[in-house]
Design an enzyme around this catalytic site. Structure first.
Site, PDB file in Angstrom:
ATOM      1  N   THR A  15      -1.295  -0.960  -3.638  1.00  0.00           N
ATOM      2  CA  THR A  15      -0.934  -0.043  -4.132  1.00  0.00           C
ATOM      3  C   THR A  15      -2.219   0.483  -5.169  1.00  0.00           C
ATOM      4  O   THR A  15      -2.045   1.492  -6.088  1.00  0.00           O
ATOM      5  CB  THR A  15      -0.195  -1.266  -5.105  1.00  0.00           C
ATOM      6  OG1 THR A  15      -1.497  -1.775  -5.391  1.00  0.00           O
ATOM      7  CG2 THR A  15       0.726  -1.581  -4.524  1.00  0.00           C
ATOM      8  N   THR A  17      -6.899   0.594  -4.359  1.00  0.00           N
ATOM      9  CA  THR A  17      -8.411   0.265  -3.758  1.00  0.00           C
ATOM     10  C   THR A  17      -9.185  -0.292  -4.590  1.00  0.00           C
ATOM     11  O   THR A  17      -8.983   0.013  -6.075  1.00  0.00           O
ATOM     12  CB  THR A  17      -8.555   1.558  -3.166  1.00  0.00           C
ATOM     13  OG1 THR A  17      -7.951   2.454  -2.577  1.00  0.00           O
ATOM     14  CG2 THR A  17     -10.486   1.050  -2.661  1.00  0.00           C
ATOM     15  N   VAL A  18     -10.188  -1.158  -4.677  1.00  0.00           N
ATOM     16  CA  VAL A  18     -10.990  -2.129  -5.114  1.00  0.00           C
ATOM     17  C   VAL A  18     -12.654  -1.509  -5.000  1.00  0.00           C
ATOM     18  O   VAL A  18     -12.807  -1.811  -3.322  1.00  0.00           O
ATOM     19  CB  VAL A  18     -10.987  -3.099  -5.269  1.00  0.00           C
ATOM     20  CG1 VAL A  18     -11.337  -4.260  -5.794  1.00  0.00           C
ATOM     21  CG2 VAL A  18      -9.340  -3.728  -5.838  1.00  0.00           C
ATOM     22  N   LYS A  33     -10.167  -1.822  -9.880  1.00  0.00           N
ATOM     23  CA  LYS A  33      -8.888  -1.576  -8.994  1.00  0.00           C
ATOM     24  C   LYS A  33      -8.645   0.113  -9.153  1.00  0.00           C
ATOM     25  O   LYS A  33      -7.882   0.301 -10.445  1.00  0.00           O
ATOM     26  CB  LYS A  33      -8.422  -2.398  -9.785  1.00  0.00           C
ATOM     27  CG  LYS A  33      -6.896  -2.377  -8.048  1.00  0.00           C
ATOM     28  CD  LYS A  33      -6.130  -3.935  -8.460  1.00  0.00           C
ATOM     29  CE  LYS A  33      -5.387  -4.038  -7.657  1.00  0.00           C
ATOM     30  NZ  LYS A  33      -4.563  -4.985  -7.430  1.00  0.00           N
ATOM     31  N   ASP A 126       3.171 -14.192  -6.727  1.00  0.00           N
ATOM     32  CA  ASP A 126       2.170 -13.642  -5.355  1.00  0.00           C
ATOM     33  C   ASP A 126       1.584 -14.387  -4.802  1.00  0.00           C
ATOM     34  O   ASP A 126      -0.166 -13.533  -4.546  1.00  0.00           O
ATOM     35  CB  ASP A 126       2.142 -12.181  -5.046  1.00  0.00           C
ATOM     36  CG  ASP A 126       1.725 -11.273  -3.438  1.00  0.00           C
ATOM     37  OD1 ASP A 126       2.636 -12.257  -2.840  1.00  0.00           O
ATOM     38  OD2 ASP A 126       1.998 -10.958  -3.349  1.00  0.00           O
TER      39      ASP A 126
HETATM   40  N1  LIG Z   1     -12.213  -8.740  -8.725  1.00  0.00           N
HETATM   41  C1  LIG Z   1     -12.792  -8.874  -7.749  1.00  0.00           C
HETATM   42  N2  LIG Z   1     -13.712  -8.751  -7.494  1.00  0.00           N
HETATM   43  C2  LIG Z   1     -14.356  -7.926  -5.579  1.00  0.00           C
HETATM   44  N3  LIG Z   1     -13.402  -7.820  -5.038  1.00  0.00           N
HETATM   45  C3  LIG Z   1     -11.736  -7.725  -5.206  1.00  0.00           C
HETATM   46  C4  LIG Z   1     -11.310  -8.260  -6.509  1.00  0.00           C
HETATM   47  N4  LIG Z   1     -10.116  -7.720  -7.045  1.00  0.00           N
HETATM   48  C5  LIG Z   1     -10.341  -7.348  -5.199  1.00  0.00           C
HETATM   49  N5  LIG Z   1     -10.519  -7.906  -4.228  1.00  0.00           N
HETATM   50  C6  LIG Z   1     -10.563  -7.206  -3.251  1.00  0.00           C
HETATM   51  O1  LIG Z   1     -10.072  -5.840  -3.025  1.00  0.00           O
HETATM   52  C7  LIG Z   1      -8.807  -6.240  -2.139  1.00  0.00           C
HETATM   53  C8  LIG Z   1      -7.486  -5.664  -3.287  1.00  0.00           C
HETATM   54  O2  LIG Z   1      -7.263  -6.314  -4.255  1.00  0.00           O
HETATM   55  P1  LIG Z   1      -5.747  -6.860  -5.030  1.00  0.00           P
HETATM   56  O3  LIG Z   1      -4.983  -7.668  -3.988  1.00  0.00           O
HETATM   57  O4  LIG Z   1      -5.858  -6.676  -6.365  1.00  0.00           O
HETATM   58  O5  LIG Z   1      -5.507  -5.405  -4.204  1.00  0.00           O
HETATM   59  P2  LIG Z   1      -3.561  -4.664  -4.260  1.00  0.00           P
HETATM   60  O6  LIG Z   1      -3.808  -3.209  -4.214  1.00  0.00           O
HETATM   61  O7  LIG Z   1      -2.902  -5.655  -5.579  1.00  0.00           O
HETATM   62  O8  LIG Z   1      -3.306  -5.496  -3.177  1.00  0.00           O
HETATM   63  P3  LIG Z   1      -1.652  -6.304  -2.202  1.00  0.00           P
HETATM   64  O9  LIG Z   1      -1.373  -5.128  -1.268  1.00  0.00           O
HETATM   65  O10 LIG Z   1      -2.218  -7.483  -1.553  1.00  0.00           O
HETATM   66  O11 LIG Z   1      -0.981  -6.276  -3.532  1.00  0.00           O
HETATM   67  C9  LIG Z   1      -8.710  -7.872  -2.566  1.00  0.00           C
HETATM   68  O12 LIG Z   1      -8.359  -8.932  -1.088  1.00  0.00           O
HETATM   69  C10 LIG Z   1     -10.468  -8.820  -2.808  1.00  0.00           C
HETATM   70  O13 LIG Z   1     -10.980  -8.126  -1.329  1.00  0.00           O
END
Ligand SMILES: Nc1ncnc2c1ncn2[C@@H]1O[C@H](COP(=O)(O)OP(=O)(O)OP(=O)(O)O)[C@@H](O)[C@H]1O
Length: 426
Positions: A15, A17-18, A33, A126
């Site tokens: 969803t 990229t961080v 994010k 989750d």
């Molecule tokens: N605040 C933060 N500080 C450092 N790294 C982070 C942070 N937030 C996220 N990350 C990194 O980014 C990755 C992806 O973040 P996140 O799980 O929030 O994204 P998503 O798109 O919601 O993922 P998912 O596919 O699990 O729903 C995390 O696994 C982590 O490695």
């Protein structure tokens, strides 16, 4: 946050990229994010929730904005930067499983976070190692893309990761506080064993996974290395009947967390951002230092060029189960249905074909009982054969993460991660 620059990528979900980011005014470092604005529904939901809460056990909210990058409007959610990676990274850095003292320490932080969320009427939906970030003071709950408020949750689709779903969630009955407690139990197993809570399950086959969790009557196996006290704690989390599961506030008083927990209490009292324990020091030493930040000036995105490469990038970099990417997938959105123009075994799929559960089951593996409640699923299948359920994709009007399977009850639709990725790019 007025002006800021994007640095190196910290992680990918499907969803969003961080990235690491830095404020040009203050020099503060934070995490951002980001998702294209047209696909930022989950991120905006996360923003609404995170902006309304604050806890040392939940990743901190720092604001949001919209930027233009590479001619695209991006929605950005600013978060506290947590340098220690996810709990899964920590497990790997410690040789694939954690000692009980570390398990106790991280569990204490997660339960504190859940107690805070639940007492504010929020269900995370989750909880799993990959969604727990590890800071200098311990665990912090992150990724609120699935979270919901209990009072408004009734009409919302069931979400989460099949491997961590509670039985009542897998059956589509309810997704409440007790579902988070079950997922906590699964996360403890993840910490103790380094593996999945259902070790023999095929996580490429989410439908049979959901069926097994929801209808088999089985419990995940408790890791034998755990003490009696830890096993008793796990037993209080992993009751199949949600009414029998302990609440987060009860769990905080369980002897497993209540006694000899000086490490957690000591660290919570510390305001330092530096590692404060030998345990954390070990973690930090094994992780990369942040690279220097690269200014992109809201107009440039480096990295992968073509859509295909970006999709593959998502697939390969997510660290989640390796969903095969195959160029023979063709999925085109048309009206409210999905079409596929490939020949598949004995079945020729034409535009807008809708396969019934029965015709799919002739070739699909298991789970007929569960599928019988999912009528009129639009399905595309890979060229030349019906593959296992893990390789089928199911139509719907949303997109999801690489690890999560979303179950849209309004449309009786299952969404598969591979499809979500193609959706992100079409
Ligand atoms: N605040 C933060 N500080 C450092 N790294 C982070 C942070 N937030 C996220 N990350 C990194 O980014 C990755 C992806 O973040 P996140 O799980 O929030 O994204 P998503 O798109 O919601 O993922 P998912 O596919 O699990 O729903 C995390 O696994 C982590 O490695």
């Amino acid at each position: 946050m007025d002006y800021w620059t994007r640095g190196r990528t910290l992680g990918h979900g499907s969803t969003a990229t961080v990235s690491l980011a830095t404020s040009l005014q203050s020099g503060d470092v934070f995490a951002v994010k980001s998702a294209e604005i047209s696909r930022s529904e989950f991120l905006q939901r996360e923003q609404r929730i995170l902006s309304s809460i604050t806890s040392p056990y939940v990743v901190g909210y720092r604001g949001c904005d919209v930027s233009r990058e590479n001619k695209k409007l991006m929605y950005n959610l600013f978060l506290e930067y947590i340098p220690g990676g996810t709990l899964v990274d920590v497990i790997q850095a410690n040789g694939g499983r954690l000692e009980e003292e570390m398990i106790r320490h991280y569990t204490w932080g997660i339960v504190q976070g859940l107690d805070y969320l639940h007492s504010n009427g929020l269900v995370h939906c989750d909880i799993k190692g990959r969604n727990i970030l590890v800071g200098s003071s311990g665990a912090k709950i992150a990724d609120f893309g699935c979270a919901k408020r209990v009072e408004s949750g009734a009409g919302m689709p069931i979400g989460g990761t099949p491997m961590f779903m509670a039985p009542e969630v897998a059956r589509g009955e309810e997704q409440g506080f007790a579902g988070d407690i079950w997922a906590l139990g699964c996360t403890i197993i993840e910490m103790a064993s380094g593996g999945a809570p259902w070790p023999n399950a095929n996580d490429h086959d989410p439908v049979s996974m959901i069926y097994r969790v929801g209808h088999s009557g089985l419990l995940p196996e408790f890791p034998c290395c755990l003490s009696e006290q830890a096993r008793d704690f796990l037993d209080k989390c992993l009751r199949r009947d949600p009414k029998e599961r302990w609440t987060a506030s009860q769990l905080l008083k369980h002897p497993f967390l209540g006694e000899s927990n000086s490490l957690s209490k000591q660290e919570t009292n510390s305001s330092s951002n530096s590692p404060t324990s030998i345990l954390d020091q070990g973690v930090w030493n094994s992780l990369d230092e942040p690279e220097s930040l690269e200014i992109i000036n809201l107009g440039h995105t480096g990295g992968l060029s073509s859509a295909g490469e970006r999709i593959r990038g998502l697939s390969l970099d997510s660290g989640e189960p390796s969903w095969d990417w195959d160029d023979s997938w063709i999925t085109v959105r048309e009206g409210s249905s999905w079409r596929c123009d490939r020949i598949m075994g004995d079945v020729e799929a034409r535009d807008d074909d809708v396969f019934s559960c029965d015709s799919v089951m002739e070739e699909g593996a298991g789970s007929k009982e569960l599928l019988s409640v999912l009528l009129d699923i639009n399905i595309s299948c890979r060229k030349n054969r019906w593959d296992s359920w893990g390789d089928c994709k199911y139509g719907g009007d949303s997109f999801v993460s690489s690890s999560n399977l979303y179950f849209d009850r309004d449309r009786d639709t299952l969404l598969h991660p591979v499809m979500s990725r193609s959706l992100l790019q079409t």
